[in-house]
Design a protein around this motif. Structure first.
Motif, PDB file in Angstrom:
ATOM      1  N   TYR A 162       8.868  11.659  -8.003  1.00 13.22           N
ATOM      2  CA  TYR A 162       7.766  10.360  -7.464  1.00 13.22           C
ATOM      3  C   TYR A 162       8.703   9.789  -6.430  1.00 13.22           C
ATOM      4  O   TYR A 162       9.812   9.119  -6.799  1.00 13.22           O
ATOM      5  N   ASP A 179      -1.034   5.174 -10.702  1.00 15.20           N
ATOM      6  CA  ASP A 179      -0.671   6.365  -9.920  1.00 15.20           C
ATOM      7  C   ASP A 179       0.075   7.333 -10.176  1.00 15.20           C
ATOM      8  O   ASP A 179      -0.011   8.465 -10.339  1.00 15.20           O
ATOM      9  N   ARG A 186       0.823  -1.095  -0.097  1.00 18.76           N
ATOM     10  CA  ARG A 186      -0.128  -0.102  -0.128  1.00 18.76           C
ATOM     11  C   ARG A 186       0.885   1.189  -0.018  1.00 18.76           C
ATOM     12  O   ARG A 186       0.683   2.216  -0.699  1.00 18.76           O
ATOM     13  N   ARG A 242       1.072   3.823  -3.216  1.00 16.24           N
ATOM     14  CA  ARG A 242       0.471   5.206  -3.239  1.00 16.24           C
ATOM     15  C   ARG A 242       1.485   6.033  -2.443  1.00 16.24           C
ATOM     16  O   ARG A 242       1.065   6.473  -1.452  1.00 16.24           O
ATOM     17  N   ASN A 271       1.845   0.664  -8.767  1.00 10.84           N
ATOM     18  CA  ASN A 271       1.702   2.238  -8.741  1.00 10.84           C
ATOM     19  C   ASN A 271       1.958   3.122 -10.070  1.00 10.84           C
ATOM     20  O   ASN A 271       2.004   4.230 -10.102  1.00 10.84           O
ATOM     21  N   SER A 311      -0.795  11.085 -11.219  1.00  7.57           N
ATOM     22  CA  SER A 311       0.033  12.368 -10.815  1.00  7.57           C
ATOM     23  C   SER A 311       0.642  13.402 -11.530  1.00  7.57           C
ATOM     24  O   SER A 311       0.504  14.573 -11.495  1.00  7.57           O
ATOM     25  N   HIS A 345       4.400   9.453  -2.058  1.00  6.97           N
ATOM     26  CA  HIS A 345       4.297  10.863  -2.041  1.00  6.97           C
ATOM     27  C   HIS A 345       4.782  11.132  -3.475  1.00  6.97           C
ATOM     28  O   HIS A 345       5.569  10.776  -3.935  1.00  6.97           O
TER      29      HIS A 345
END
Length: 564
Positions: free
Chosen positions: A460, A471, A421, A425, A468, A475, A427
């Motif tokens: 990232y 994601d 997790r 996801r 990810n 972003s 920062h």
């Protein structure tokens, strides 16, 4: 595995114990003598209580302790770790063996012994496969929650012994319901004795931490049952076989050993985690950090020894280790002293052991279980991050609802899922310049930080992989869509992206092509040499001009300003 390699690994493992036995340091030897006597006085009633948790005769706890202490002295890498029967492995034994024994006490004992042997085999195999890193798979919240769940199961399991209420049921929740339904059958002498023992244990730990309070408590309990008529009818341990058993194999077939493999894996994971974590906890002051792979070999040897002497799976004890160090122990020589004391008790102390009331042993188990519940750790985890508190509480629920063995697997799964997790996801930041501060920073970190107009610098903070990749793509698109003024260049800061898999390479390549189709220039900064090779192999660099690969952020920003 060749016989030469096995012999060599065994010889390496024997070195710590042989060095301890060969010391000539007078003060250290006195410390080991006092430490060993203190640990033995604490351990004898404790391991008998844990044998009861395992569903076995209390004397089997002493048998298991003898073999485990001797083997760990020779194979272990921690100078102070005390091994032997422990609450978690005892409870795991009961859960694993009961369904296979079908109510036959003789078969139950043989299966418990066989389980120790299979655990030993699993640990030795893990040592030669270099699986010591598995000790790091359990995160702190999961460990705290797991131990709390184990403690609750232990407490529920002793409610009958401490109150005299008949308790039955398949699992802790069913046992708790049975106990509540039978509260009208509480036996007052049993309850008074067990609560008094519990209070004395707590008082001794608080005001006389170096005193072998468990031994004092069980001796007083035995005298009370023998001398006070009101307590005369309490259930005691009963006849205790004298002497140390001759090493032998249990009467089991191959099918029985096969049925024990899966439970043994769970016991091995829990026992190994306990050994490594306890060893590391006591390594700071003494300067000896346990070797995880060699501890697997040591745990295997201790379980083999316990099984051959008719015991059950063993692990380490944090309380006995702390007590030994507080009493002055310096090396594993104190474990040899403890073994000698246990052997003497087995030979000449059978009559005294037989008078021990089971209510007092139940109180000892509950006392140990309460100490496993670290309320302060729950508060600390909650203050640090609420999601980690939920992880700890979910582990407690998994252990209670699924049982101990499946709770182990659930704990490992929750740790791995929590790791995934976080990586899935991570920062993501848009970078800019802050007044008076060198370098580029997240625009949300420092007051006054502003982007270079027309330049989106995206960072990232994790490796890219299949979980990810989307994601990451979202972003970047969000950073471009919210840029003011509109972006002309997109600079991907890939310093934290150490590697790619094929899924993330495809996603990154598609992202670069989409941005280029929208008229944006895509540049890459701070990609390590290995990552550049992955970008090339994944076809990402086909859409990025060679002159738009930059070693640093300043060179990339300078190139943007020159071009625009």
């Amino acid at each position: 595995m060749s016989a030469h390699r096995v012999a060599r690994a065994l010889a390496v493992g024997l070195r710590p114990g042989l060095r301890a036995l060969g010391r000539r340091d007078g003060p250290a030897l006195r410390g080991d003598l006092v430490g060993g006597l203190t640990v033995a006085a604490y351990m004898i009633p404790q391991v008998m209580a844990y044998a009861g948790v395992a569903g076995l005769s209390p004397v089997t706890g002493l048998w298991a302790a003898v073999g485990a202490l001797v083997l760990y002295t020779l194979l272990g890498t921690s100078p102070l770790l005390s091994v032997g029967p422990e609450s978690t492995t005892a409870l795991l034994t009961a859960v694993a063996v009961a369904p296979l024994a079908a109510g036959d006490p003789a078969r139950y004992g043989a299966l418990a012994t066989g389980l120790a042997l299979v655990v030993g085999l699993v640990c030795v195999a893990g040592r030669f496969a270099r699986l010591g890193f598995l000790a790091d798979l359990l995160s702190r919240p999961v460990l705290v929650g797991y131990m709390a769940g184990i403690a609750l199961i232990m407490i529920i399991g002793q409610l009958g012994a401490m109150t005299g209420v008949p308790v039955d049921g398949d699992g802790p929740l069913a046992e708790l319901r049975s106990f509540v339904a039978g509260l009208g059958a509480v036996d007052p002498p049993t309850l008074v004795l067990s609560l008094t023992a519990l209070l004395l244990l707590g008082a001794g730990a608080r005001w006389a931490p170096r005193t072998p309070t468990p031994l004092v408590v069980v001796v007083l309990a035995s005298l009370t049952v023998a001398l006070v008529p009101w307590f005369a009818g309490l259930t005691t341990v009963g006849t205790v076989p004298g002497g140390v058993p001759v090493p032998s194999l249990p009467p089991l077939g191959l099918a029985d050993y096969g049925a024990l493999v899966l439970p043994a894996l769970g016991v091995a994971v829990v026992g190994f985690s306990d050994v490594v974590l306890t060893g590391r906890a006591f390594a700071g002051r003494d300067g000896v950090t346990p070797d995880a792979d060699r501890e697997l070999l040591a745990l295997g040897g201790t379980n083999f020894a316990s099984g051959l002497l008719g015991g059950f799976p063993v692990s380490s004890s944090g309380s006995r280790t702390a007590l030994g160090r507080a009493a002055g122990a310096r090396s594993q020589l104190h474990s040899i002293v403890a073994v000698l004391v246990v052997v003497v008790v087995l030979i000449v102390g059978g009559d005294l052991l037989a008078t021990l009331p089971r209510a007092a042993l139940g109180a000892l188990v509950v006392y140990a279980a309460v100490r496993l519940i670290e309320l302060g750790e729950f508060r600390r985890i909650s203050a640090f991050r609420r999601s980690e508190l939920l992880l700890a509480l979910a582990t407690v629920a998994a252990v209670l609802a699924l049982g101990v063995l499946y709770g182990v697997l659930a704990a490992v799964a929750l740790s791995v899922l929590d790791l995934v997790r976080r990586i899935a996801r991570p920062h993501a930041a848009v970078l800019g310049f802050a007044p008076g501060v060198a370098g580029m920073h997240d625009v949300h970190d420092l007051p006054g930080t502003e982007q270079v107009p027309g330049l989106v610098v995206h960072r990232y903070d994790a490796p890219l992989f299949f979980a990810n990749a989307e994601d990451f793509r979202r972003s970047v698109h969000e950073a471009v869509a919210t840029a003011d003024p509109p972006a002309r260049w997109v600079l991907l800061d890939l310093e934290a992206v150490t590697e790619l898999d094929v899924t993330s390479a495809d996603t990154l390549g598609g992202l670069v092509r989409d941005l280029a189709a929208d008229g944006l220039v895509v540049a890459i900064a701070r990609a390590k040499r290995e990552l550049v090779a992955d970008l090339d192999a994944g076809g990402v660099l086909e859409a990025v001009a060679p002159e738009h690969l930059f070693p640093t952020l300043p060179t990339a920003v300078a190139a943007y300003r020159e071009a625009c």
